[in-house]
Design a protein around this motif. Structure first.
Motif, PDB file in Angstrom:
ATOM      1  N   UNK A  23       0.835  -1.205   0.000  1.00  0.00           N
ATOM      2  CA  UNK A  23       0.000   0.000   0.000  1.00  0.00           C
ATOM      3  C   UNK A  23       0.867   1.252   0.000  1.00  0.00           C
ATOM      4  N   UNK A  24       0.469   2.263  -0.792  1.00  0.00           N
ATOM      5  CA  UNK A  24       1.159   3.553  -0.839  1.00  0.00           C
ATOM      6  C   UNK A  24       0.201   4.668  -0.430  1.00  0.00           C
ATOM      7  N   UNK A  25       0.733   5.855  -0.259  1.00  0.00           N
ATOM      8  CA  UNK A  25      -0.032   6.974   0.308  1.00  0.00           C
ATOM      9  C   UNK A  25      -0.289   8.031  -0.760  1.00  0.00           C
ATOM     10  N   UNK A  26      -1.559   8.320  -1.067  1.00  0.00           N
ATOM     11  CA  UNK A  26      -1.855   9.397  -2.022  1.00  0.00           C
ATOM     12  C   UNK A  26      -1.232  10.719  -1.575  1.00  0.00           C
ATOM     13  N   UNK A  27      -0.705  11.461  -2.526  1.00  0.00           N
ATOM     14  CA  UNK A  27      -0.086  12.740  -2.212  1.00  0.00           C
ATOM     15  C   UNK A  27       1.378  12.648  -1.831  1.00  0.00           C
ATOM     16  N   UNK A  28       1.915  11.431  -1.796  1.00  0.00           N
ATOM     17  CA  UNK A  28       3.327  11.260  -1.458  1.00  0.00           C
ATOM     18  C   UNK A  28       4.013  10.382  -2.507  1.00  0.00           C
ATOM     19  N   UNK A  29       5.154  10.855  -2.993  1.00  0.00           N
ATOM     20  CA  UNK A  29       5.930  10.065  -3.932  1.00  0.00           C
ATOM     21  C   UNK A  29       6.639   8.931  -3.219  1.00  0.00           C
ATOM     22  N   UNK A  30       7.004   7.909  -3.995  1.00  0.00           N
ATOM     23  CA  UNK A  30       7.707   6.765  -3.413  1.00  0.00           C
ATOM     24  C   UNK A  30       8.703   6.202  -4.424  1.00  0.00           C
ATOM     25  N   UNK A  31       9.628   5.443  -3.901  1.00  0.00           N
ATOM     26  CA  UNK A  31      10.573   4.740  -4.764  1.00  0.00           C
ATOM     27  C   UNK A  31      10.786   3.349  -4.193  1.00  0.00           C
ATOM     28  N   UNK A  32      11.427   2.494  -4.962  1.00  0.00           N
ATOM     29  CA  UNK A  32      11.616   1.106  -4.545  1.00  0.00           C
ATOM     30  C   UNK A  32      13.058   0.682  -4.759  1.00  0.00           C
ATOM     31  N   UNK A  33      13.481  -0.247  -3.948  1.00  0.00           N
ATOM     32  CA  UNK A  33      14.739  -0.963  -4.169  1.00  0.00           C
ATOM     33  C   UNK A  33      14.410  -2.424  -4.472  1.00  0.00           C
ATOM     34  N   UNK A  34      15.018  -2.963  -5.529  1.00  0.00           N
ATOM     35  CA  UNK A  34      15.091  -4.410  -5.699  1.00  0.00           C
ATOM     36  C   UNK A  34      16.437  -4.840  -5.128  1.00  0.00           C
ATOM     37  N   UNK A  35      16.406  -5.827  -4.247  1.00  0.00           N
ATOM     38  CA  UNK A  35      17.639  -6.375  -3.678  1.00  0.00           C
ATOM     39  C   UNK A  35      17.738  -7.859  -4.025  1.00  0.00           C
ATOM     40  N   UNK A  36      18.928  -8.264  -4.422  1.00  0.00           N
ATOM     41  CA  UNK A  36      19.206  -9.687  -4.626  1.00  0.00           C
ATOM     42  C   UNK A  36      20.404 -10.047  -3.752  1.00  0.00           C
ATOM     43  N   UNK A  37      20.251 -11.089  -2.964  1.00  0.00           N
ATOM     44  CA  UNK A  37      21.316 -11.551  -2.067  1.00  0.00           C
ATOM     45  C   UNK A  37      21.978 -12.779  -2.683  1.00  0.00           C
ATOM     46  N   UNK A  38      23.310 -12.727  -2.802  1.00  0.00           N
ATOM     47  CA  UNK A  38      24.027 -13.776  -3.508  1.00  0.00           C
ATOM     48  C   UNK A  38      23.726 -13.728  -4.989  1.00  0.00           C
ATOM     49  N   UNK A  39      23.810 -12.546  -5.632  1.00  0.00           N
ATOM     50  CA  UNK A  39      23.432 -12.424  -7.048  1.00  0.00           C
ATOM     51  C   UNK A  39      24.312 -13.272  -7.950  1.00  0.00           C
ATOM     52  N   UNK A  40      23.687 -13.778  -9.004  1.00  0.00           N
ATOM     53  CA  UNK A  40      24.398 -14.616  -9.969  1.00  0.00           C
ATOM     54  C   UNK A  40      24.554 -13.881 -11.298  1.00  0.00           C
ATOM     55  N   UNK A  41      25.302 -14.474 -12.225  1.00  0.00           N
ATOM     56  CA  UNK A  41      25.696 -13.829 -13.462  1.00  0.00           C
ATOM     57  C   UNK A  41      24.604 -13.110 -14.227  1.00  0.00           C
ATOM     58  N   UNK A  42      23.423 -13.721 -14.436  1.00  0.00           N
ATOM     59  CA  UNK A  42      22.382 -13.047 -15.223  1.00  0.00           C
ATOM     60  C   UNK A  42      21.928 -11.706 -14.645  1.00  0.00           C
ATOM     61  N   UNK A  43      22.168 -11.472 -13.352  1.00  0.00           N
ATOM     62  CA  UNK A  43      21.813 -10.178 -12.755  1.00  0.00           C
ATOM     63  C   UNK A  43      22.709  -9.056 -13.268  1.00  0.00           C
ATOM     64  N   UNK A  44      23.852  -9.430 -13.857  1.00  0.00           N
ATOM     65  CA  UNK A  44      24.816  -8.426 -14.297  1.00  0.00           C
ATOM     66  C   UNK A  44      24.993  -8.383 -15.811  1.00  0.00           C
ATOM     67  N   UNK A  45      24.753  -9.493 -16.502  1.00  0.00           N
ATOM     68  CA  UNK A  45      25.064  -9.516 -17.928  1.00  0.00           C
ATOM     69  C   UNK A  45      23.885  -9.139 -18.818  1.00  0.00           C
ATOM     70  N   UNK A  46      22.738  -8.774 -18.217  1.00  0.00           N
ATOM     71  CA  UNK A  46      21.597  -8.328 -18.997  1.00  0.00           C
ATOM     72  C   UNK A  46      20.675  -9.426 -19.465  1.00  0.00           C
ATOM     73  N   UNK A  47      21.002 -10.672 -19.201  1.00  0.00           N
ATOM     74  CA  UNK A  47      20.127 -11.769 -19.637  1.00  0.00           C
ATOM     75  C   UNK A  47      18.912 -11.924 -18.723  1.00  0.00           C
ATOM     76  N   UNK A  48      18.938 -11.273 -17.568  1.00  0.00           N
ATOM     77  CA  UNK A  48      17.762 -11.196 -16.690  1.00  0.00           C
ATOM     78  C   UNK A  48      17.559  -9.737 -16.303  1.00  0.00           C
TER      79      UNK A  48
END
Length: 488
Positions: free
Chosen positions: A454-479
């Motif tokens: 849920x978000x709040x009308x009248x207020x902007x928001x942003x998000x973080x995607x976090x990956x723990x133990x990231x693997x190759x596709x997270x960096x090479x553009x294939x994912x």
């Protein structure tokens, strides 16, 4: 006669031109906004120049010293609930009630203020899935602990040694040297298998004590703050004179860090100098307050509207790297310290470690920032969005999406009382290769309850995607994730 007159006019014009070049340069005629008479500044020009110069110095000083005041917010947040320096460590399965710059609910946290003014302090970890660090009072990196540290998750005794210590350092310790007395120790325990309580218990097993008591240690107490409302930010200080008052207190308490000498010089010009009282007059107070407002706003522009092309994680997406300098906890490049990257990080977040910024497979974790939808518009708390996450996500451990209020840079606060969708918890049943759709907005779309924030009308928001133990596709553009898409 006409020829003679024309020649005379040419000579007079040339002489006038020479006069202008020698005695009245262009800047003396008002192009700079300042007025000079016969080469000397008028009284009004001098007064304005002094004000302008002090404001410029103050904005530069504000941006540089912001991390120092920000980490003091962590210290004071702990103290406000009775977690005093060298006396206790707070642990929590954090949520929106813990206000802190981009804190998350992925793992339980532990934090303590470590004061080494009276001697080194020991932080003892048992073997386990810990990710920890120590930062100094300027949020400079001192030591990694746990999986990314020298103990590599096998346990060990980390020794934090201050700038004045002259004694012997015994064998068997993993040593970190800090240039300041006050330091923040922050440790996360990974909830392996989704067992949050077990991770909390792992944090409670951490022992912190003075080296002088190593033969018979009496570890500081552990306080569970999971249900406590806490504010570990500098929000109440950051846009007013309190910023400078807090900074002065820190300057008086801490030793001078030699590599920052030019920045101490800026502070001295503003009336903040070690060993001296800080008593700004009415003029300087007005300048410092203006600098705090403008400096803070400039930091937020760096955070959310950078023009740097290297901020994008993928050329066809709006997702950005939260950290712009890979592998460096101090934002160092071959050209020097990347001040824009430094500003951007500390406007959004707290603490640094090389492990937080690595862009290699197997790194501890990675963070992507999303503040805009696919059209480039900022995310609006009054609108509903869909985010499609391809499966499987390339991470050995787990992943999450966390939502933050743009004004507080902390988890959104609503009656839903949560701000994250996590693969170990809300999304633990997501399987297979089909993308999972997540939703964000003021009301949950039908059938999306366990995949909705849920978000709040009248207020902007942003998000973080976090990956723990990231693997190759997270960096090479294939994912790569989709952009946020507004749902009409």
């Amino acid at each position: 006669m006409a020829h003679s007159k024309a020649k005379t006019m040419f000579i007079l014009a040339a002489l006038a031109s020479v006069s202008l070049i020698q005695g009245a340069p262009a800047w003396a005629n008002g192009t700079s906004g300042y007025t000079f008479e016969q080469g000397f500044p008028t009284a009004e020009t001098s007064a304005r120049a002094y004000d302008d110069a002090d404001l410029q110095r103050a904005i530069t000083a504000y941006r540089f010293w912001y991390p120092t005041v920000s980490v003091e917010g962590i210290f004071n947040g702990n103290r406000a609930v009775g977690i005093n320096d060298n006396e206790a460590m707070g642990v929590a399965a954090a949520g929106p009630r813990q206000v802190g710059f981009t804190l998350n609910s992925d793992t339980p946290y532990g934090s303590a203020t470590i004061d080494v003014s009276k001697g080194p302090m020991v932080i003892e970890l048992r073997e386990g899935a810990y990710i920890g660090l120590v930062n100094d009072h300027n949020q400079g990196w001192v030591q990694d602990m746990g999986i990314p540290g020298p103990d590599a998750g096998k346990g060990g005794k980390h020794l934090i040694v201050g700038p004045d210590y002259k004694g012997a350092i015994p064998e068997g310790y993993l040593v970190g040297h800090t240039p300041t007395y006050k330091n923040v120790a922050a440790v996360r325990a990974l909830p392996v298998g989704g067992d949050q309580q077990k991770a909390l218990e792992a944090l409670k097993a951490i022992k912190i004590y003075p080296l002088a008591e190593a033969a018979d240690p009496k570890p500081i107490k552990v306080v569970d703050t999971t249900e406590m409302a806490m504010d570990s930010t500098s929000l109440k200080w950051e846009d007013n004179i309190q910023f400078w008052q807090k900074l002065n207190e820190i300057i008086q308490q801490e030793p001078i860090v030699e590599k920052y000498l030019p920045m101490y010089g800026l502070l001295s010009a503003l009336g903040i100098e070690k060993g001296k009282d800080f008593n700004p007059d009415e003029r300087m107070t007005a300048i410092l307050e203006k600098a705090a407002r403008e400096g803070r706003d400039q930091l937020l522009v760096s955070a959310f509207d950078s023009s740097r092309p290297d901020r994008f994680a993928w050329s066809d997406r709006k997702w950005e790297w939260a950290g712009l300098v890979p592998d460096s906890a101090q934002f160092e490049t071959k050209a020097g310290v990347d001040m824009e990257a430094r500003d951007r990080w500390f406007a959004q977040a707290i603490v640094t470690s090389p492990a937080m910024f690595r862009r290699t497979a197997g790194a501890g974790s990675l963070y992507w920032l999303g503040a805009r939808d696919g059209t480039g518009a900022y995310l609006d708390g009054g609108k509903t969005y869909r985010l499609s996450i391809p499966q499987p996500v390339p991470g050995k451990l787990f992943w999450s999406v966390t939502v933050y209020d743009a004004q507080t840079r902390s988890e959104v606060q609503t009656d839903q009382d949560k701000a994250a969708l996590r693969s170990l918890f809300e999304l633990k049943d997501v399987k297979g290769t089909e993308p999972v759709d997540l939703y964000f907005g003021p009301e949950a779309p039908k059938g999306s309850d366990n995949r909705f924030i849920k978000t709040v009308p009248g207020r902007g928001w942003f998000a973080y995607i976090r990956i723990y133990g990231p693997e190759g596709p997270a960096f090479d553009g294939s994912w790569k994730p989709a952009d946020f898409e507004e749902v009409k």
